[in-house]
Design a protein around this motif. Structure first.
Motif, PDB file in Angstrom:
ATOM      1  N   ASN A 130       6.043  25.030   1.585  1.00  0.00           N
ATOM      2  CA  ASN A 130       6.820  25.168   2.817  1.00  0.00           C
ATOM      3  C   ASN A 130       6.099  24.600   4.037  1.00  0.00           C
ATOM      4  N   ARG A 131       4.770  24.638   4.026  1.00  0.00           N
ATOM      5  CA  ARG A 131       4.019  24.119   5.170  1.00  0.00           C
ATOM      6  C   ARG A 131       3.543  22.684   4.965  1.00  0.00           C
ATOM      7  N   GLY A 132       3.651  22.184   3.744  1.00  0.00           N
ATOM      8  CA  GLY A 132       3.156  20.847   3.465  1.00  0.00           C
ATOM      9  C   GLY A 132       1.640  20.754   3.541  1.00  0.00           C
ATOM     10  N   LEU A 133       0.952  21.791   3.051  1.00  0.00           N
ATOM     11  CA  LEU A 133      -0.506  21.844   3.122  1.00  0.00           C
ATOM     12  C   LEU A 133      -1.077  21.966   1.710  1.00  0.00           C
ATOM     13  N   PRO A 134      -1.904  21.011   1.270  1.00  0.00           N
ATOM     14  CA  PRO A 134      -2.484  21.101  -0.067  1.00  0.00           C
ATOM     15  C   PRO A 134      -3.292  22.374  -0.251  1.00  0.00           C
ATOM     16  N   ILE A 135      -3.131  23.011  -1.388  1.00  0.00           N
ATOM     17  CA  ILE A 135      -3.861  24.243  -1.692  1.00  0.00           C
ATOM     18  C   ILE A 135      -5.361  24.001  -1.691  1.00  0.00           C
ATOM     19  N   VAL A 136      -5.764  22.810  -2.129  1.00  0.00           N
ATOM     20  CA  VAL A 136      -7.183  22.491  -2.266  1.00  0.00           C
ATOM     21  C   VAL A 136      -7.933  22.617  -0.942  1.00  0.00           C
ATOM     22  N   THR A 137      -7.283  22.256   0.157  1.00  0.00           N
ATOM     23  CA  THR A 137      -7.966  22.285   1.457  1.00  0.00           C
ATOM     24  C   THR A 137      -7.625  23.519   2.275  1.00  0.00           C
ATOM     25  N   GLU A 138      -6.447  24.117   2.044  1.00  0.00           N
ATOM     26  CA  GLU A 138      -6.021  25.241   2.876  1.00  0.00           C
ATOM     27  C   GLU A 138      -6.334  26.608   2.253  1.00  0.00           C
ATOM     28  N   GLU A 139      -6.464  26.642   0.935  1.00  0.00           N
ATOM     29  CA  GLU A 139      -6.697  27.918   0.242  1.00  0.00           C
ATOM     30  C   GLU A 139      -7.901  27.768  -0.696  1.00  0.00           C
ATOM     31  N   VAL A 140      -9.013  27.257  -0.157  1.00  0.00           N
ATOM     32  CA  VAL A 140     -10.138  26.818  -0.986  1.00  0.00           C
ATOM     33  C   VAL A 140     -10.738  27.937  -1.839  1.00  0.00           C
ATOM     34  N   ALA A 141     -10.623  29.180  -1.404  1.00  0.00           N
ATOM     35  CA  ALA A 141     -11.247  30.287  -2.132  1.00  0.00           C
ATOM     36  C   ALA A 141     -10.383  30.800  -3.281  1.00  0.00           C
ATOM     37  N   ARG A 142      -9.144  30.389  -3.340  1.00  0.00           N
ATOM     38  CA  ARG A 142      -8.236  30.909  -4.356  1.00  0.00           C
ATOM     39  C   ARG A 142      -8.533  30.264  -5.713  1.00  0.00           C
ATOM     40  N   PRO A 143      -8.340  31.004  -6.793  1.00  0.00           N
ATOM     41  CA  PRO A 143      -8.597  30.446  -8.135  1.00  0.00           C
ATOM     42  C   PRO A 143      -7.824  29.164  -8.411  1.00  0.00           C
TER      43      PRO A 143
END
Length: 423
Positions: free
Chosen positions: A369-382
C-alpha cells in the motif's frame, strides 16, 4: 562529487527564476546561466559548457528543438531536457530526434525535475565512458569486453496471486544492498498489460517500455537508460505501459520474427550486472523470452494444493522446453502459513526449495500500500532477512555456475590448442 552544471533556457522571466530557485535547494546542482532566446541559449552553452540544459520548446527566434540540435553540434557533452506545456507524443519524438535526452511537461514537480536531471546526468557520464577508447588485450591487440554478460533472474509463478512482484522488487533491492553501488541492478516488469512494479516501488514514471516499441532499430545504452526509472535504492526499473492497450505494441515480433521484448532484454543484459524480471502467469512470447534468456528461474509457489499442482505442470513444460532442472530454483512464499501443505511434502513432490519465505501479512500489506520495499523499510523482520538470504544464495549459485562455465571454456581451449599442435 562535482556539481551538476545546469543552464536554463526559457523566454518567461518568472519561469527562469522559479527554476533557478527550485534548483538552488539541491547542493549538488549549480545553475551556470539563464537565457531568454534560443540563440542566447546556444551561445551560453558554448561559453559555460553545462552538463544539463533545461530547454523550453516555444522560444522567440529559433525554437527549442532547433536550439537543441545546434547545442548538440557545438557542445556534444551537454545533455538536454525539453520543457513544454504540450505533452503530445509528436513533440517528444521531435525533441528526442533533435538530441534531447528527456521531455517534461511544464510545470514539473520538484521531485520529478531533480530526479530527471540526475538520471540524464548519469546517462551523460555513462555515454562519456562508452565513447572512451576500449581497453586492449595485450596478447591479441583486440578490444577487451568491458564486463561480463549480465545475469537475468526471472521470477515466475505458474499460479497468480502468490507474490511474484513483491519477491522481484525486494530481491532486486536486496541484491543492491548486498553488492553495493558498483553493481548495476535493474527490474524489468514483464507483465506488460497489468504490471505492478511501478506501484510496488511507488514510482511515477514519465517513460515506460512502450516508448521503445517503434525505436528498436536505434536502441543503444543511452536510449535504454532514458526510458528507465530510478528507485532511491539505486535499482533502475523498466516499467510496464500505463494501460493495457499500449502493451500491444510490445507483444509483436520484429522483421526477423523475434519477439520485440528480446531486443530490449538483451540490451539490458549488456548494460546491467543483474536484471530481475517480474512476469505474469500466462506463458506467452514475452514470458517465454524471459524464461529462455534467464540464468535462473525462480518458480514461486505457496503451500496450497492449486499452486503446487500448477508448479508440477510448469516443471513438465520446462522439461519440454529443454530447460535443465538446475536452472529452476523453488521459492515457497508464505511457507509457514496456517493450514498449508508441509514443506517436506512439497519438496518431495517438486524439488528442494532455495528459500522459504515466512508468512508476514502485516509487512506485505504495508509494503504494497505504501510502495516501500520490505528489505529497506522493515529490515528487522524475518521476511526482510529472508530476502537477504535469497540474494546471498543467488549470488553464490551464479558464481558457481560462472566458475563451472569458465573451467569448461578453459578445457575447450586446451583441447583446441592440443589439436592445433597435432595437426
Amino acid at each position: 562529487m562535482a556539481k551538476i552544471r545546469v543552464l536554463i533556457v526559457d523566454d518567461i522571466p518568472e519561469t527562469r527564476e522559479n527554476l533557478r530557485k527550485l534548483l538552488s535547494f539541491d547542493p549538488d546542482i549549480e545553475v551556470v546561466g539563464a537565457a531568454a532566446t534560443g540563440e542566447d541559449g546556444v551561445q551560453l552553452a558554448r561559453e559555460t559548457k553545462p552538463d544539463i540544459v533545461l530547454m523550453d520548446i516555444n522560444l522567440p527566434g529559433i525554437d527549442g528543438i532547433t536550439a537543441t540540435e545546434q547545442i548538440k553540434q557545438r557542445v556534444p557533452s551537454a545533455q538536454i531536457i525539453i520543457l513544454s506545456v504540450q505533452g503530445e507524443t509528436g513533440y517528444m519524438r521531435r525533441a528526442m530526434a533533435a538530441g534531447a535526452r528527456d521531455f517534461l511537461v511544464k510545470p514539473p514537480s520538484g521531485d520529478e525535475l531533480m530526479s530527471t536531471i540526475r538520471r540524464v546526468y548519469e546517462i551523460g557520464v555513462a555515454h562519456a565512458a562508452q565513447i572512451a577508447p576500449a581497453p586492449v588485450d595485450v596478447a591479441t591487440g583486440a578490444p577487451r569486453r568491458r564486463g561480463r554478460r549480465g545475469r537475468l533472474i526471472t521470477v515466475f509463478a505458474p499460479k497468480g496471486g502468490v507474490g511474484c512482484t513483491m519477491i522481484a522488487i525486494n530481491l532486486a533491492v536486496a541484491l543492491q544492498v548486498r553488492l553495493g553501488a558498483t553493481q548495476k541492478i535493474a527490474v524489468l516488469d514483464g507483465n506488460l498489460q497489468f504490471g505492478d512494479v511501478a506501484v510496488m516501488f511507488n514510482l511515477h514514471p514519465t517513460r515506460t517500455i512502450a516508448d521503445l516499441a517503434d525505436r528498436l532499430d536505434m536502441l543503444d545504452g543511452e536510449l535504454l537508460n532514458s526510458v528507465m526509472t530510478p528507485h532511491p535504492s539505486g535499482v533502475k526499473a523498466m516499467l510496464a505501459p500505463p494501460n493495457p492497450e499500449m502493451a500491444e505494441a510490445m507483444m509483436g515480433r520484429d522483421e526477423e520474427g523475434n519477439p520485440r521484448i528480446r531486443t530490449i532484454l538483451r540490451k539490458m543484459i549488456d548494460e546491467f550486472d543483474w536484471i530481475i524480471a517480474d512476469t505474469w502467469s500466462w506463458v506467452d512470447d514475452v514470458t517465454i523470452t524471459l524464461l529462455d534468456e534467464a540464468t535462473f528461474i525462480l518458480m514461486v509457489i505457496t503451500p496450497l494444493i492449486p499452486s503446487i499442482k500448477d508448479a508440477r505442470n510448469f516443471m513438465d513444460l520446462a522439461s519440454q522446453l529443454g530447460y535443465p532442472m538446475d536452472k529452476l530454483a523453488l521459492v515457497i512464499n508464505n511457507a509457514d502459513i496456517r493450514g498449508g501443505i508441509r514443506i517436506d511434502q512439497i519438496e518431495k513432490a517438486l524439488l528442494p526449495a532455495t528459500i522459504h519465505l515466512p508468512f508476514d501479512e502485516r509487512a506485505g500489506v504495508i509494503a504494497a500500500n505504501r510502495g516501500l520495499p520490505i528489505v529497506t523499510e522493515e529490515v528487522a523482520r524475518p521476511l526482510a532477512q529472508a530476502f537477504g538470504q535469497l540474494a546471498a544464495v543467488l549470488v553464490e549459485k551464479v558464481e558457481q555456475f560462472e566458475a563451472t562455465e569458465s573451467e569448461q571454456d578453459l578445457e575447450a581451449e586446451d583441447s583446441r590448442r592440443m589439436l592445433g599442435r597435432i595437426f
